[in-house]
Design a protein around this motif. Structure first.
Motif, short mmCIF file in Angstrom:
data_model
loop_
_atom_site.label_atom_id
_atom_site.label_comp_id
_atom_site.label_asym_id
_atom_site.label_seq_id
_atom_site.Cartn_x
_atom_site.Cartn_y
_atom_site.Cartn_z
N THR A 279 27.56 -87.84 -2.49
CA THR A 279 28.53 -88.90 -3.60
C THR A 279 27.75 -89.74 -2.83
OG1 THR A 279 29.07 -87.96 -4.90
CG2 THR A 279 29.60 -90.29 -4.11
N GLU A 280 26.97 -90.82 -2.54
CA GLU A 280 26.11 -91.97 -1.20
C GLU A 280 27.45 -92.64 -1.64
OE1 GLU A 280 22.79 -93.54 -1.76
OE2 GLU A 280 21.82 -91.63 -1.54
N HIS A 285 35.15 -91.32 -2.47
CA HIS A 285 35.26 -89.57 -2.39
C HIS A 285 36.86 -89.22 -2.70
CE1 HIS A 285 32.01 -89.26 0.83
NE2 HIS A 285 31.30 -89.29 -0.43
N SER A 286 37.73 -90.58 -2.91
CA SER A 286 39.12 -89.88 -2.58
C SER A 286 39.31 -89.75 -3.79
CB SER A 286 39.45 -91.18 -2.32
OG SER A 286 41.17 -91.40 -2.40
#
Length: 334
Positions: A279-280, A285-286
């Motif tokens: 995932t760029e 992310h969280s």
């Protein structure tokens, strides 16, 4: 459907309390009751943002969500969670007309004194200051108010994260002062373009008042680094606003590899790591850690419990799972 939403809200509230070390709520008394309500939070942390607002605001919410997350296999769940698609230019000009149906649905929600959440910035980003607003929230508010008897109120909400990407951090949620949409109708009737801009600017000002760092300034990076430190997490919103960066010591955060948690829970961490590496957009992310963790860790604990139960007995199986759970939360205490 209502039972599912209520149960899911309680579940998410508990999980958020476990994921974050501290969720501080200020200004909850500003939330209007018994009136149609348009909620406009800032958008820094992908899907974590609507989950926090939805979990801690007392009223049920309908969420306007970017259309590209609606897939055939998840549509029923999205509907049960009161989510509705909103279409943007990037989705194609032909699809923008579908927003008329969405606005009509919002109008019916407002008629019943319901609440709708819409991210007025139109996109997400990690920066702490407010990005320029689109006209979507202002347009929705003004169009709906013209056909509503009750006063439609706009509630600005500020999500102030001390750490965007990692669990066991602190987030300060600030509910701002409500904005009465009817006060802006006259200007909109006289000049629709200027009235729309005036409404948008009012929303922007209200949202900035809920953010510790409302605007990008020359010393923005210094202020961000000095204010959002662990040593300041106990301070109130007003105290953080008054904090002078030069009076704060630059904190060096201790790096923790969470070895205990990873040794005891290797499979969930490997799954999360796999998705994060692919995932760029770091803003997600969280969300990935929280969302995948909701299912990966319990499934891992159940699997280990069942295997050990059949192999060595229920007592050792239960003890092993308790140790894994305690190891997870202990290792994330900084």
């Amino acid at each position: 459907m209502k039972a599912f939403y209520t149960s899911f809200k309680v579940f998410i509230k508990v999980m958020l309390r476990l994921y974050f070390r501290r969720i501080r709520i200020e200004g909850i008394e500003n939330v209007p009751k018994g009136v149609p309500l348009l909620i406009t939070p800032n958008h820094q942390n992908a899907l974590i943002d609507p989950l926090i607002v939805g979990a801690f605001i007392p009223t049920p919410i309908h969420f306007l969500t970017r259309s590209d997350v609606f897939k055939w296999w998840i549509n029923p769940v999205m509907k049960w969670m009161n989510m509705m698609p909103i279409y943007r230019i990037r989705d194609g000009y032909s699809k923008l007309a579908l927003n008329d149906e969405v606005f009509a649905a919002c109008k019916e929600i407002f008629r019943k004194n319901g609440s709708v959440l819409m991210f007025a910035e139109g996109n997400h980003g990690r920066e702490y200051f407010l990005r320029p607003l689109t006209k979507g929230a202002a347009r929705l508010a003004l169009q709906c108010q013209t056909e509503l008897e009750n006063d439609l109120m706009i509630l600005p909400v500020g999500l102030n994260y001390f750490e965007h990407r990692n669990p066991q951090s602190t987030v300060l949620v600030r509910f701002g002062m409500p904005i009465r949409v009817r006060d802006y109708l006259k200007n909109h009737d006289e000049d629709r373009a200027k009235g729309l801009i005036g409404m948008r600017d009012a929303i922007s000002d209200g949202m900035k008042a809920t953010l510790v760092i409302p605007e990008q300034t020359e010393d923005y990076e210094l202020r961000k680094r000095m204010i959002f430190q662990e040593q300041n997490e106990h301070l109130s919103f007003s105290q953080l606003k008054e904090l002078i960066p030069s009076q704060s010591q630059d904190e060096v955060r201790k790096k923790s590899h969470h070895r205990i948690a990873k040794m005891l829970n290797p499979i969930p961490f490997l799954i999360i790591h796999h998705f994060i590496m692919n995932t760029e957009d770091v803003v997600f992310h969280s969300t990935l850690k929280f969302g995948i963790g909701l299912f990966a860790f319990p499934l891992w604990w159940i699997m280990v419990f069942l295997l050990l139960w059949f192999a060595v007995g229920i007592n050792i199986a239960a003890l092993a799972v308790i140790v894994m759970i305690l190891g997870l939360f202990y290792s994330y205490q900084r």
